[in-house]
Design a protein around this motif. Structure first.
Motif, PDB file in Angstrom:
ATOM      1  N   GLN A 157       0.828  -1.207   0.000  1.00 25.69           N
ATOM      2  CA  GLN A 157       0.000   0.000   0.000  1.00 25.69           C
ATOM      3  C   GLN A 157       0.863   1.258   0.000  1.00 25.69           C
ATOM      4  O   GLN A 157       0.628   2.193  -0.776  1.00 25.69           O
ATOM      5  CB  GLN A 157      -0.934  -0.003   1.212  1.00 25.69           C
ATOM      6  CG  GLN A 157      -2.041  -1.018   1.122  1.00 25.69           C
ATOM      7  CD  GLN A 157      -2.842  -1.103   2.420  1.00 25.69           C
ATOM      8  OE1 GLN A 157      -2.330  -0.865   3.504  1.00 25.69           O
ATOM      9  NE2 GLN A 157      -4.116  -1.442   2.296  1.00 25.69           N
ATOM     10  N   VAL A 158       1.865   1.288   0.877  1.00 21.16           N
ATOM     11  CA  VAL A 158       2.743   2.455   0.959  1.00 21.16           C
ATOM     12  C   VAL A 158       3.540   2.603  -0.334  1.00 21.16           C
ATOM     13  O   VAL A 158       3.633   3.698  -0.908  1.00 21.16           O
ATOM     14  CB  VAL A 158       3.688   2.346   2.177  1.00 21.16           C
ATOM     15  CG1 VAL A 158       4.720   3.471   2.170  1.00 21.16           C
ATOM     16  CG2 VAL A 158       2.896   2.362   3.482  1.00 21.16           C
ATOM     17  N   TRP A 159       4.131   1.505  -0.806  1.00 21.73           N
ATOM     18  CA  TRP A 159       4.943   1.542  -2.017  1.00 21.73           C
ATOM     19  C   TRP A 159       4.101   1.987  -3.217  1.00 21.73           C
ATOM     20  O   TRP A 159       4.518   2.838  -4.006  1.00 21.73           O
ATOM     21  CB  TRP A 159       5.547   0.162  -2.264  1.00 21.73           C
ATOM     22  CG  TRP A 159       6.550   0.095  -3.369  1.00 21.73           C
ATOM     23  CD1 TRP A 159       7.093   1.152  -4.069  1.00 21.73           C
ATOM     24  CD2 TRP A 159       7.130  -1.079  -3.926  1.00 21.73           C
ATOM     25  NE1 TRP A 159       7.987   0.689  -5.013  1.00 21.73           N
ATOM     26  CE2 TRP A 159       8.028  -0.674  -4.945  1.00 21.73           C
ATOM     27  CE3 TRP A 159       6.988  -2.436  -3.653  1.00 21.73           C
ATOM     28  CZ2 TRP A 159       8.768  -1.586  -5.693  1.00 21.73           C
ATOM     29  CZ3 TRP A 159       7.743  -3.336  -4.394  1.00 21.73           C
ATOM     30  CH2 TRP A 159       8.608  -2.910  -5.399  1.00 21.73           C
ATOM     31  N   SER A 160       2.901   1.430  -3.352  1.00 22.19           N
ATOM     32  CA  SER A 160       2.045   1.782  -4.488  1.00 22.19           C
ATOM     33  C   SER A 160       1.695   3.267  -4.472  1.00 22.19           C
ATOM     34  O   SER A 160       1.688   3.926  -5.525  1.00 22.19           O
ATOM     35  CB  SER A 160       0.757   0.949  -4.461  1.00 22.19           C
ATOM     36  OG  SER A 160       1.039  -0.421  -4.592  1.00 22.19           O
ATOM     37  N   LEU A 161       1.411   3.781  -3.297  1.00 22.01           N
ATOM     38  CA  LEU A 161       1.039   5.186  -3.182  1.00 22.01           C
ATOM     39  C   LEU A 161       2.185   6.090  -3.629  1.00 22.01           C
ATOM     40  O   LEU A 161       2.005   6.973  -4.468  1.00 22.01           O
ATOM     41  CB  LEU A 161       0.660   5.499  -1.730  1.00 22.01           C
ATOM     42  CG  LEU A 161       0.201   6.928  -1.462  1.00 22.01           C
ATOM     43  CD1 LEU A 161      -1.190   7.158  -2.043  1.00 22.01           C
ATOM     44  CD2 LEU A 161       0.188   7.215   0.035  1.00 22.01           C
ATOM     45  N   VAL A 162       3.372   5.859  -3.094  1.00 22.82           N
ATOM     46  CA  VAL A 162       4.506   6.732  -3.394  1.00 22.82           C
ATOM     47  C   VAL A 162       5.010   6.519  -4.818  1.00 22.82           C
ATOM     48  O   VAL A 162       5.325   7.478  -5.530  1.00 22.82           O
ATOM     49  CB  VAL A 162       5.641   6.519  -2.371  1.00 22.82           C
ATOM     50  CG1 VAL A 162       6.818   7.429  -2.673  1.00 22.82           C
ATOM     51  CG2 VAL A 162       5.131   6.788  -0.963  1.00 22.82           C
ATOM     52  N   HIS A 163       5.072   5.260  -5.246  1.00 17.20           N
ATOM     53  CA  HIS A 163       5.557   4.982  -6.591  1.00 17.20           C
ATOM     54  C   HIS A 163       4.598   5.548  -7.640  1.00 17.20           C
ATOM     55  O   HIS A 163       5.029   6.146  -8.638  1.00 17.20           O
ATOM     56  CB  HIS A 163       5.727   3.478  -6.794  1.00 17.20           C
ATOM     57  CG  HIS A 163       6.317   3.126  -8.117  1.00 17.20           C
ATOM     58  ND1 HIS A 163       7.632   3.375  -8.442  1.00 17.20           N
ATOM     59  CD2 HIS A 163       5.763   2.554  -9.222  1.00 17.20           C
ATOM     60  CE1 HIS A 163       7.869   2.964  -9.671  1.00 17.20           C
ATOM     61  NE2 HIS A 163       6.752   2.467 -10.174  1.00 17.20           N
ATOM     62  N   GLY A 164       3.319   5.378  -7.424  1.00 14.13           N
ATOM     63  CA  GLY A 164       2.333   5.917  -8.361  1.00 14.13           C
ATOM     64  C   GLY A 164       2.419   7.430  -8.466  1.00 14.13           C
ATOM     65  O   GLY A 164       2.374   7.995  -9.567  1.00 14.13           O
ATOM     66  N   LEU A 170       6.716  12.250 -12.960  1.00 11.86           N
ATOM     67  CA  LEU A 170       7.679  12.123 -14.046  1.00 11.86           C
ATOM     68  C   LEU A 170       7.028  12.169 -15.427  1.00 11.86           C
ATOM     69  O   LEU A 170       7.675  12.563 -16.395  1.00 11.86           O
ATOM     70  CB  LEU A 170       8.475  10.827 -13.891  1.00 11.86           C
ATOM     71  CG  LEU A 170       9.393  10.767 -12.660  1.00 11.86           C
ATOM     72  CD1 LEU A 170      10.176   9.459 -12.651  1.00 11.86           C
ATOM     73  CD2 LEU A 170      10.348  11.953 -12.635  1.00 11.86           C
ATOM     74  N   THR A 171       5.782  11.780 -15.527  1.00 17.74           N
ATOM     75  CA  THR A 171       5.094  11.846 -16.823  1.00 17.74           C
ATOM     76  C   THR A 171       4.456  13.210 -17.057  1.00 17.74           C
ATOM     77  O   THR A 171       3.823  13.430 -18.085  1.00 17.74           O
ATOM     78  CB  THR A 171       4.014  10.750 -16.930  1.00 17.74           C
ATOM     79  OG1 THR A 171       3.084  10.887 -15.840  1.00 17.74           O
ATOM     80  CG2 THR A 171       4.636   9.365 -16.895  1.00 17.74           C
TER      81      THR A 171
END
Length: 198
Positions: A157-164, A170-171
């Protein structure tokens, strides 16, 4: 005119590191398409055949660059965490700030480490959650794990939030959102907060 051969510029095992640095510079300047063994050798000042002594083709060079990238990524997250107040919440938020800083400051390297696919132990370790960079996330999430829960759920959950969020930055989806980072990261409080008692 000097008779020094290009390969003489690197010695005592430094050529491999020089080639990796040359590859990172090429990535930074031109993206993944700019990364070739020949260009990397030229950038490092060695013969075009020199990389073959250190890497198994272009994929081998990419793996080596990705390994260096993950190490830089890990160190950046830890630097931000170490600079924060040393509470579990502040360290977790520091990790996330370091994550975003790395993505913004080294976008080509960030893109490589999260888009590269190869038959390598490094990628397998990341997918299994045992890579050193993943362990930074795991250790930071540990204080917030509900009793008896699978730790991968909260970590994901944490990784998905920050990575997303980083990918959207970046896009160009949000433009320059650095001023909004804290507002965005506040969402983490909802993820790590213990559930309300019925």
């Amino acid at each position: 005119m000097s008779s020094e051969k290009p390969k003489d510029r690197h010695h005592h095992g430094n050529l491999r590191a020089a080639l990796i640095e040359a590859g990172i510079a090429l990535l930074t300047e031109g993206g993944l398409d700019a990364l070739t063994l020949r260009k990397c050798a030229a950038r490092a000042g060695v013969s075009h055949a020199a990389p073959a002594h250190h890497f198994d083709g272009l994929d081998g060079l990419r793996v080596a660059i990705a390994e260096e990238g993950f190490d830089r990524f890990r160190r950046r997250m830890l630097a931000y965490a170490d600079a924060a107040p040393q509470t579990p919440r502040d360290r977790l938020f520091g990790i996330c700030r370091g994550y975003l800083a790395f993505a913004r400051q080294e976008p080509a390297l960030y893109d490589l480490i999260f888009s590269f696919r190869a038959n390598s132990r490094m990628i397998e370790d990341l997918e299994e959650g045992s890579a050193p960079s993943y362990m930074v996330l795991r250790d930071s999430c540990a204080p917030f794990q509900p009793a008896g829960a699978d730790p991968v759920i909260l970590e994901t959950q944490v990784w998905s939030l920050v990575h997303g969020y980083a990918m959207l930055i970046l896009t160009g989806r949000f433009g320059d959102t650095s001023a909004r980072d804290e507002e965005f990261l506040a969402v983490l409080d909802r993820i790590i907060a213990p559930p309300l008692s019925p």
